[in-house]
Design an enzyme around this catalytic site. Structure first.
Site, PDB file in Angstrom:
ATOM      1  N   ASP A 291      36.704  37.768  36.093  1.00  0.00           N
ATOM      2  CA  ASP A 291      37.281  37.892  34.747  1.00  0.00           C
ATOM      3  C   ASP A 291      37.654  36.541  34.147  1.00  0.00           C
ATOM      4  O   ASP A 291      37.941  35.592  34.868  1.00  0.00           O
ATOM      5  CB  ASP A 291      38.523  38.801  34.826  1.00  0.00           C
TER       6      ASP A 291
ATOM      7  N   HIS B 159      30.175  33.247  29.449  1.00  0.00           N
ATOM      8  CA  HIS B 159      29.365  34.111  30.316  1.00  0.00           C
ATOM      9  C   HIS B 159      28.265  33.311  31.009  1.00  0.00           C
ATOM     10  O   HIS B 159      27.950  33.557  32.171  1.00  0.00           O
ATOM     11  CB  HIS B 159      28.772  35.277  29.516  1.00  0.00           C
TER      12      HIS B 159
ATOM     13  N   LEU C 266      23.867  38.428  54.067  1.00  0.00           N
ATOM     14  CA  LEU C 266      24.877  38.993  53.166  1.00  0.00           C
ATOM     15  C   LEU C 266      24.345  40.238  52.446  1.00  0.00           C
ATOM     16  O   LEU C 266      23.222  40.264  51.961  1.00  0.00           O
ATOM     17  CB  LEU C 266      25.247  37.928  52.129  1.00  0.00           C
TER      18      LEU C 266
HETATM   19  C1  IPE Z   1      36.679  43.973  34.066  1.00  0.00           C
HETATM   20  O1  IPE Z   1      37.043  42.989  33.164  1.00  0.00           O
HETATM   21  C2  IPE Z   1      35.188  44.143  34.088  1.00  0.00           C
HETATM   22  C3  IPE Z   1      34.415  43.048  34.657  1.00  0.00           C
HETATM   23  C4  IPE Z   1      34.899  41.943  35.165  1.00  0.00           C
HETATM   24  C5  IPE Z   1      33.005  43.243  34.656  1.00  0.00           C
HETATM   25  P1  IPE Z   1      37.478  43.333  31.668  1.00  0.00           P
HETATM   26  O2  IPE Z   1      37.742  42.047  31.015  1.00  0.00           O
HETATM   27  O3  IPE Z   1      36.464  44.224  31.052  1.00  0.00           O
HETATM   28  O4  IPE Z   1      38.794  44.171  31.893  1.00  0.00           O
HETATM   29  P2  IPE Z   1      40.020  44.441  30.921  1.00  0.00           P
HETATM   30  O5  IPE Z   1      39.460  44.987  29.643  1.00  0.00           O
HETATM   31  O6  IPE Z   1      40.715  43.145  30.693  1.00  0.00           O
HETATM   32  O7  IPE Z   1      40.881  45.408  31.661  1.00  0.00           O
HETATM   33  C1  IPE Z   2      34.447  38.737  32.423  1.00  0.00           C
HETATM   34  O1  IPE Z   2      34.966  37.910  31.447  1.00  0.00           O
HETATM   35  C2  IPE Z   2      33.028  39.129  32.179  1.00  0.00           C
HETATM   36  C3  IPE Z   2      32.836  40.538  31.820  1.00  0.00           C
HETATM   37  C4  IPE Z   2      33.762  41.419  31.647  1.00  0.00           C
HETATM   38  C5  IPE Z   2      31.472  40.954  31.614  1.00  0.00           C
HETATM   39  P1  IPE Z   2      35.515  38.480  30.076  1.00  0.00           P
HETATM   40  O2  IPE Z   2      34.394  38.569  29.115  1.00  0.00           O
HETATM   41  O3  IPE Z   2      36.254  39.746  30.286  1.00  0.00           O
HETATM   42  O4  IPE Z   2      36.494  37.323  29.632  1.00  0.00           O
HETATM   43  P2  IPE Z   2      37.943  37.505  28.997  1.00  0.00           P
HETATM   44  O5  IPE Z   2      38.715  38.373  29.931  1.00  0.00           O
HETATM   45  O6  IPE Z   2      37.768  38.113  27.659  1.00  0.00           O
HETATM   46  O7  IPE Z   2      38.477  36.116  28.944  1.00  0.00           O
HETATM   47 MG    MG Z   3      38.173  40.179  30.685  1.00  0.00          MG
END
Ligand code: IPE
Ligand code: IPE
Ligand code: MG
Length: 248
Positions: free
Chosen positions: A22, A39, A133
């Site tokens: 995240d 990303h 792995l």
């Molecule tokens: C969880 O992260 C999903 C992934 C890392 C793929 P999100 O960024 O979507 O989660 P929330 O919305 O903060 O709970």
């Molecule tokens: C995690 O990073 C990637 C996915 C959920 C696909 P985020 O896109 O959720 O990044 P934040 O949490 O908005 O910073």
């Molecule tokens: Mg996120």
């Protein structure tokens, strides 16, 4: 100087680590860059951590790549994430194969485009005999739906008289989930300072240890990973029982 952790010793390694990757978006925003750049940087971290896990002989690694709720994001971001996922699966499978990594996918395969579904299937088949792995990528994954789908299937079979409801034990239930055959995660790591599961491995993480890291996923390094493994090694797991020395 940043604190660095040496590679963990094999005896204290967890069997299975699952990671909620995240913070990509915030990482980019902080740098005045579009979320998409976060990303892209996140994919580099995926490569770093998969390599590190394989190097140290970790048996199982699961990465949360796209949640069933992530479809709620703007279409441009979803399309970009789909493109990155497609490119990763297409471009990295040969290297995974070379490094003896077996790749599997969990999640819903009915919503992604056909070519992505075909690529997932192909990379599972190509790496099926790998013995290093075990890498599971959770893509369009949501735990509540996974559990509901398993319950629905069992109810259907029971209604047809093909399944005795008495057979539905916790082990049997687990065998009907998409993670069947992979041990439950011993350690769940979440980056970016958020303290929640976001619909990730709800059933499977019943007794997992949790390590929350403040760094965003693109900043997460091999050393940070080893540090989390080290933290895990110091945890005392009781699984509801008492430790022998606590028994009076
Ligand atoms: C969880 O992260 C999903 C992934 C890392 C793929 P999100 O960024 O979507 O989660 P929330 O919305 O903060 O709970
Ligand atoms: C995690 O990073 C990637 C996915 C959920 C696909 P985020 O896109 O959720 O990044 P934040 O949490 O908005 O910073
Ligand atoms: Mg996120």
């Amino acid at each position: 100087m940043a604190k660095t952790a040496p590679p963990p010793d094999k005896a204290s390694l967890p069997n299975h680590v699952a990671i909620v990757m995240d913070g990509n978006g915030r990482w980019a925003s902080k740098r005045m860059m579009p979320r998409a750049a976060g990303h892209v940087a996140g994919v580099s971290t995926v490569r770093t951590i998969v390599r590190a896990a394989n190097d140290i002989g970790l048996p199982n690694l699961t990465l949360y790549a796209f949640s069933s709720e992530n479809w709620k994001r703007p279409i441009t971001e979803v399309s970009h994430l789909m493109g990155l996922f497609r490119a990763y699966v297409r471009e990295d499978v040969s290297q995974l194969l070379e490094n003896n990594v077996r790749v599997r996918f969990i999640g819903n395969r009915s919503r992604a485009s056909e070519d992505i579904v075909a690529l997932m299937k192909e990379s599972e088949q190509r790496t099926a005999a790998c013995t290093g792995l075990n890498l599971t990528l959770a893509f369009d994954y949501g735990s509540q739906e996974e559990i509901a789908a398993a319950a629905r299937d069992m109810a259907r079979e029971a209604a047809k008289g093909e399944l005795d409801p008495e057979k539905i034990t916790t082990d049997f239930f687990a065998s009907r989930l998409s993670t069947a055959g992979t041990p439950d995660p011993d350690l769940v790591i979440r980056t970016s300072g958020e303290y929640r599961l976001s619909n990730f491995l709800l059933w499977q993480s019943a007794y997992s240890e949790f390590v929350f890291v403040d760094k965003a996923w693109p900043d997460f390094t091999r050393e940070d990973f080893f540090e989390a493994l080290d933290t895990f090694a110091q945890r005392e797991r009781r699984f509801g029982a008492v430790t022998p020395e606590a028994v009076a």
